[in-house]
Design a protein around this motif. Structure first.
Motif, PDB file in Angstrom:
ATOM      1  N   TYR A   1     -26.664  11.505  -2.054  1.00  0.00           N
ATOM      2  CA  TYR A   1     -26.734  12.447  -2.516  1.00  0.00           C
ATOM      3  C   TYR A   1     -26.396  12.270  -3.775  1.00  0.00           C
ATOM      4  O   TYR A   1     -26.230  13.394  -5.016  1.00  0.00           O
ATOM      5  CB  TYR A   1     -27.037  14.032  -1.470  1.00  0.00           C
ATOM      6  N   ARG A   2     -25.749  11.307  -4.403  1.00  0.00           N
ATOM      7  CA  ARG A   2     -24.606  11.035  -5.104  1.00  0.00           C
ATOM      8  C   ARG A   2     -24.203  11.965  -5.600  1.00  0.00           C
ATOM      9  O   ARG A   2     -24.457  12.953  -6.966  1.00  0.00           O
ATOM     10  CB  ARG A   2     -25.954  10.485  -6.590  1.00  0.00           C
ATOM     11  N   LEU A   3     -22.856  12.592  -4.389  1.00  0.00           N
ATOM     12  CA  LEU A   3     -21.945  13.969  -5.252  1.00  0.00           C
ATOM     13  C   LEU A   3     -20.966  13.535  -6.504  1.00  0.00           C
ATOM     14  O   LEU A   3     -19.729  14.109  -6.187  1.00  0.00           O
ATOM     15  CB  LEU A   3     -21.667  14.563  -3.769  1.00  0.00           C
ATOM     16  N   VAL A   4     -21.546  12.083  -6.378  1.00  0.00           N
ATOM     17  CA  VAL A   4     -20.017  11.462  -7.198  1.00  0.00           C
ATOM     18  C   VAL A   4     -20.454  10.740  -8.072  1.00  0.00           C
ATOM     19  O   VAL A   4     -21.797  10.644  -7.506  1.00  0.00           O
ATOM     20  CB  VAL A   4     -18.449  10.603  -6.358  1.00  0.00           C
TER      21      VAL A   4
ATOM     22  N   VAL B   1     -15.139  12.461   3.302  1.00  0.00           N
ATOM     23  CA  VAL B   1     -14.923  10.952   2.449  1.00  0.00           C
ATOM     24  C   VAL B   1     -14.747  11.603   0.733  1.00  0.00           C
ATOM     25  O   VAL B   1     -13.862  10.077   0.514  1.00  0.00           O
ATOM     26  CB  VAL B   1     -16.742  10.931   2.238  1.00  0.00           C
ATOM     27  N   LEU B   2     -14.758  12.591   0.516  1.00  0.00           N
ATOM     28  CA  LEU B   2     -14.344  13.075  -0.853  1.00  0.00           C
ATOM     29  C   LEU B   2     -12.378  13.148  -1.115  1.00  0.00           C
ATOM     30  O   LEU B   2     -11.864  12.815  -2.174  1.00  0.00           O
ATOM     31  CB  LEU B   2     -14.629  14.326  -1.346  1.00  0.00           C
ATOM     32  N   ARG B   3     -12.208  13.239   0.490  1.00  0.00           N
ATOM     33  CA  ARG B   3     -10.450  13.539   0.045  1.00  0.00           C
ATOM     34  C   ARG B   3     -10.328  11.908  -0.138  1.00  0.00           C
ATOM     35  O   ARG B   3      -9.425  12.019  -0.656  1.00  0.00           O
ATOM     36  CB  ARG B   3     -10.546  14.364   1.328  1.00  0.00           C
ATOM     37  N   LEU B   4     -10.313  10.928   0.896  1.00  0.00           N
ATOM     38  CA  LEU B   4     -10.008   9.862   0.453  1.00  0.00           C
ATOM     39  C   LEU B   4      -9.557   9.542  -0.887  1.00  0.00           C
ATOM     40  O   LEU B   4      -9.300   8.262  -0.882  1.00  0.00           O
ATOM     41  CB  LEU B   4     -10.559   9.007   2.231  1.00  0.00           C
ATOM     42  N   ARG B   5     -11.241   9.580  -1.271  1.00  0.00           N
ATOM     43  CA  ARG B   5     -11.353   9.179  -2.572  1.00  0.00           C
ATOM     44  C   ARG B   5     -10.281   9.419  -3.380  1.00  0.00           C
ATOM     45  O   ARG B   5     -10.172   9.095  -4.879  1.00  0.00           O
ATOM     46  CB  ARG B   5     -12.427   9.385  -3.556  1.00  0.00           C
ATOM     47  N   GLY B   6     -10.187  10.391  -3.433  1.00  0.00           N
ATOM     48  CA  GLY B   6      -8.662  11.428  -4.381  1.00  0.00           C
ATOM     49  C   GLY B   6      -8.924  12.796  -4.447  1.00  0.00           C
ATOM     50  O   GLY B   6      -9.651  12.953  -3.248  1.00  0.00           O
ATOM     51  N   PRO B   7      -8.706  13.304  -4.903  1.00  0.00           N
ATOM     52  CA  PRO B   7      -8.399  15.255  -5.187  1.00  0.00           C
ATOM     53  C   PRO B   7      -9.640  15.693  -5.331  1.00  0.00           C
ATOM     54  O   PRO B   7     -10.838  15.226  -6.416  1.00  0.00           O
ATOM     55  CB  PRO B   7      -7.693  15.516  -5.948  1.00  0.00           C
ATOM     56  N   SER B   8     -10.293  16.489  -4.564  1.00  0.00           N
ATOM     57  CA  SER B   8     -11.511  16.866  -4.642  1.00  0.00           C
ATOM     58  C   SER B   8     -11.538  18.478  -5.417  1.00  0.00           C
ATOM     59  O   SER B   8     -10.295  19.172  -4.473  1.00  0.00           O
ATOM     60  CB  SER B   8     -12.113  16.173  -3.592  1.00  0.00           C
ATOM     61  N   ARG B   9     -12.441  18.524  -5.732  1.00  0.00           N
ATOM     62  CA  ARG B   9     -12.579  20.925  -5.753  1.00  0.00           C
ATOM     63  C   ARG B   9     -13.179  20.460  -4.350  1.00  0.00           C
ATOM     64  O   ARG B   9     -12.583  21.832  -3.791  1.00  0.00           O
ATOM     65  CB  ARG B   9     -13.486  20.612  -7.158  1.00  0.00           C
ATOM     66  N   LEU B  10     -13.525  20.024  -3.874  1.00  0.00           N
ATOM     67  CA  LEU B  10     -14.467  20.922  -2.578  1.00  0.00           C
ATOM     68  C   LEU B  10     -12.986  20.990  -1.133  1.00  0.00           C
ATOM     69  O   LEU B  10     -13.046  21.911  -0.514  1.00  0.00           O
ATOM     70  CB  LEU B  10     -15.392  19.451  -1.856  1.00  0.00           C
ATOM     71  N   THR B  11     -11.876  20.014  -1.677  1.00  0.00           N
ATOM     72  CA  THR B  11     -10.866  20.306  -0.692  1.00  0.00           C
ATOM     73  C   THR B  11     -10.313  21.187  -0.830  1.00  0.00           C
ATOM     74  O   THR B  11      -9.638  22.076  -0.250  1.00  0.00           O
ATOM     75  CB  THR B  11     -10.105  19.068  -0.715  1.00  0.00           C
ATOM     76  N   GLN B  12      -9.982  21.943  -2.085  1.00  0.00           N
ATOM     77  CA  GLN B  12      -9.474  22.669  -2.700  1.00  0.00           C
ATOM     78  C   GLN B  12      -9.844  24.139  -1.977  1.00  0.00           C
ATOM     79  O   GLN B  12      -9.425  24.806  -1.704  1.00  0.00           O
ATOM     80  CB  GLN B  12      -9.177  23.137  -4.007  1.00  0.00           C
TER      81      GLN B  12
END
Length: 134
Positions: free
Chosen positions: A131-134, A66-77
């Protein structure tokens, strides 16, 4: 009730590796994960989203999708770093390469993967909002 302390990079490596590869990481992978995070990400190596995923035992694959589809994320890295370190190990070979499946088996695996991805997206969307992760 107080919030538990943020997980360390070692705890992060262990949690992510276990989630993706279903076995604990070798010590060498943990050491290299820590070094790579510090080298590549610097001060942002301990990011709040990744810490929350580990601390709350959330599904890192679902959240990352989900975060990757919203844009670059630290979790993806962080997951990319882990995969670079894990893909060269013989015990993880089957996660990265086909091992001679027949065409029908491969098609069934593809269909199952599409359904699994849809499930992971829905689950990740729920977890990110819950969990309001963004």
């Amino acid at each position: 009730m107080t919030e538990p302390p943020a997980p360390t990079l070692a705890a992060e490596a262990e949690a992510f590796h276990l989630a993706f590869f279903h076995h604990p990481p070798p010590a060498e992978v943990v050491e290299r994960y820590i070094a790579a995070n510090l080298h590549c990400l610097g001060e942002s190596a301990l990011d709040p989203t990744s810490s929350a995923v580990v601390r709350r035992h959330l599904d890192p694959e679902a959240v990352e999708l989900v975060l990757r589809l919203r844009g670059p994320s630290r979790l993806t890295q962080k997951i990319q770093i882990l995969f670079y370190l894990a893909e060269v190990r013989s015990e993880n070979y089957g996660f990265f390469a086909s091992q001679g499946e027949s065409l029908p088996a491969a098609l069934l695996a593809l269909i199952a993967s599409v359904l699994r991805s849809a499930w992971k997206f829905l689950k990740g969307h729920y977890l990110v909002r819950r969990y309001r992760l963004v």
